[in-house]
Design a protein around this motif. Sequence first.
Motif, PDB file in Angstrom:
ATOM      1  N   PRO A 234       0.832  -1.210   0.000  1.00 52.96           N
ATOM      2  CA  PRO A 234       0.000   0.000   0.000  1.00 52.96           C
ATOM      3  C   PRO A 234       0.868   1.263   0.000  1.00 52.96           C
ATOM      4  O   PRO A 234       1.839   1.361   0.750  1.00 52.96           O
ATOM      5  N   ALA A 235       0.524   2.213  -0.843  1.00 51.44           N
ATOM      6  CA  ALA A 235       1.304   3.445  -0.947  1.00 51.44           C
ATOM      7  C   ALA A 235       0.446   4.530  -1.592  1.00 51.44           C
ATOM      8  O   ALA A 235      -0.463   4.244  -2.382  1.00 51.44           O
ATOM      9  N   ASP A 236       0.764   5.763  -1.253  1.00 52.85           N
ATOM     10  CA  ASP A 236       0.096   6.924  -1.850  1.00 52.85           C
ATOM     11  C   ASP A 236       0.928   7.548  -2.954  1.00 52.85           C
ATOM     12  O   ASP A 236       0.396   8.254  -3.815  1.00 52.85           O
ATOM     13  N   LEU A 237       2.242   7.311  -2.914  1.00 53.42           N
ATOM     14  CA  LEU A 237       3.183   7.876  -3.873  1.00 53.42           C
ATOM     15  C   LEU A 237       4.244   6.822  -4.137  1.00 53.42           C
ATOM     16  O   LEU A 237       4.703   6.144  -3.208  1.00 53.42           O
ATOM     17  N   ILE A 238       4.645   6.676  -5.391  1.00 54.50           N
ATOM     18  CA  ILE A 238       5.635   5.658  -5.738  1.00 54.50           C
ATOM     19  C   ILE A 238       6.679   6.264  -6.671  1.00 54.50           C
ATOM     20  O   ILE A 238       6.335   7.007  -7.600  1.00 54.50           O
ATOM     21  N   SER A 239       7.938   5.928  -6.423  1.00 53.54           N
ATOM     22  CA  SER A 239       8.994   6.318  -7.366  1.00 53.54           C
ATOM     23  C   SER A 239       9.926   5.138  -7.588  1.00 53.54           C
ATOM     24  O   SER A 239      10.152   4.326  -6.690  1.00 53.54           O
ATOM     25  N   VAL A 240      10.450   5.055  -8.790  1.00 51.91           N
ATOM     26  CA  VAL A 240      11.402   4.004  -9.145  1.00 51.91           C
ATOM     27  C   VAL A 240      12.585   4.655  -9.850  1.00 51.91           C
ATOM     28  O   VAL A 240      12.420   5.369 -10.831  1.00 51.91           O
TER      29      VAL A 240
END
Length: 401
Positions: A234-240
């Motif tokens: 679960p996450a509200d913001l994701i970066s890769v």
Amino acid sequence: MSTLDHENTTRWITTPITADLLRGALDLERTAHGVLPHRLPARARAQCADPQLAMVESQPSGVRLALRTRATAVELDTLPTKRVYVGAPPRPDGVYDLLVDGRPAGQGTVAGGNTLTIDMTTGSAEHRAGPVGTVRFSGLPEGDKDVEIWLPHNETTELVALRTDAPVEPLPDRGRKVWLHHGSSISHGSDAASPTTTWPAVAASLGGVELINLGLGGSALLDPFTARALRDTPADLISVKIGINVVNADLMRLRAFGPAVHGFLDTIREGHPTTPLLVVSPILCPIHEDTPGPAAVDLGSLAEGQLRFRATGDPAETANGKLTLRIIRDELSRIVTQRAIEDPNLSYLDGRALYGEADATELPLPDALHPDATTHHRMGERFASHAFTPNGLFADRTAVV
């Protein structure tokens, strides 16, 4: 840090260390000594036998004990695993950062522990068992407060026992957004001074978000099991942050890279169809800008007691699909531009906005691959300004205004 003894006047309360007292870990393994936080779930770990991945995912970058308590004294028994690189300078003990109500309130280390001796010239490793140690903090403010103990970002840490002089409970949800980040050793923390000063931790603090850091040293390789871990968290913001490990491992050619990136993003989107998703390309790394991998230890520097890396590929091989950082940035920009037509919450950040040509002149990478502690702070501040602002890269582009 203080030296708090087991005095007869101190009435210690021992609290079992359970998942609800930890943040930043995706799994908690029971061991002979206590519990071991993992940053990849068991199913992902079972799908790859690479010892490098096993080592780095068990190093608790971003993992912290998060408590609400009236305690003024805390003891944490741990069993760390120290790394020793043959021929390289000794590594300092891992640092534990104490935060009280979100503000730095102390640091400590744990002596002893297991030792993993690695010979980078042969790839061999030897494990030697060692004793449990204790980090102690005292003199905390009276009254109820939020207490966080951030575990060493670069030192595998088994948690053995938690003692306090007042009851503890899990830190309540403060309603902050959860930022899930994946990257290489630079995101993992490389040469940052402490766990709260890795660039993702600095950015998270400035952005007022809860960090889950899946920066995996040497292991940001577009593995499907990592994509599934991102998908299922679960996450509200994701970066890769993608690219440097693909080059310095010489993992794939251009033909495979593009589809692998698409597949990685497709998997993440299965679990997070509209979550703001940011693709970050590599920061400047002069040895790999135009020279393919693999990267190798510079044995000449190692003989002088310094650890440095060099690129061993031939720039001419890019004609046959070998990858460099310039090629990867172009490809990532192209892929994000193509996908963003149908995915308005997908965006791209050129990693050189975090560390570029001017920075390399002022603050060169000490080992030719990894930023130093000062650069981690700079990168964290810059990322926060790019991402965690009302009109930043994490803004919801599908929201009705």
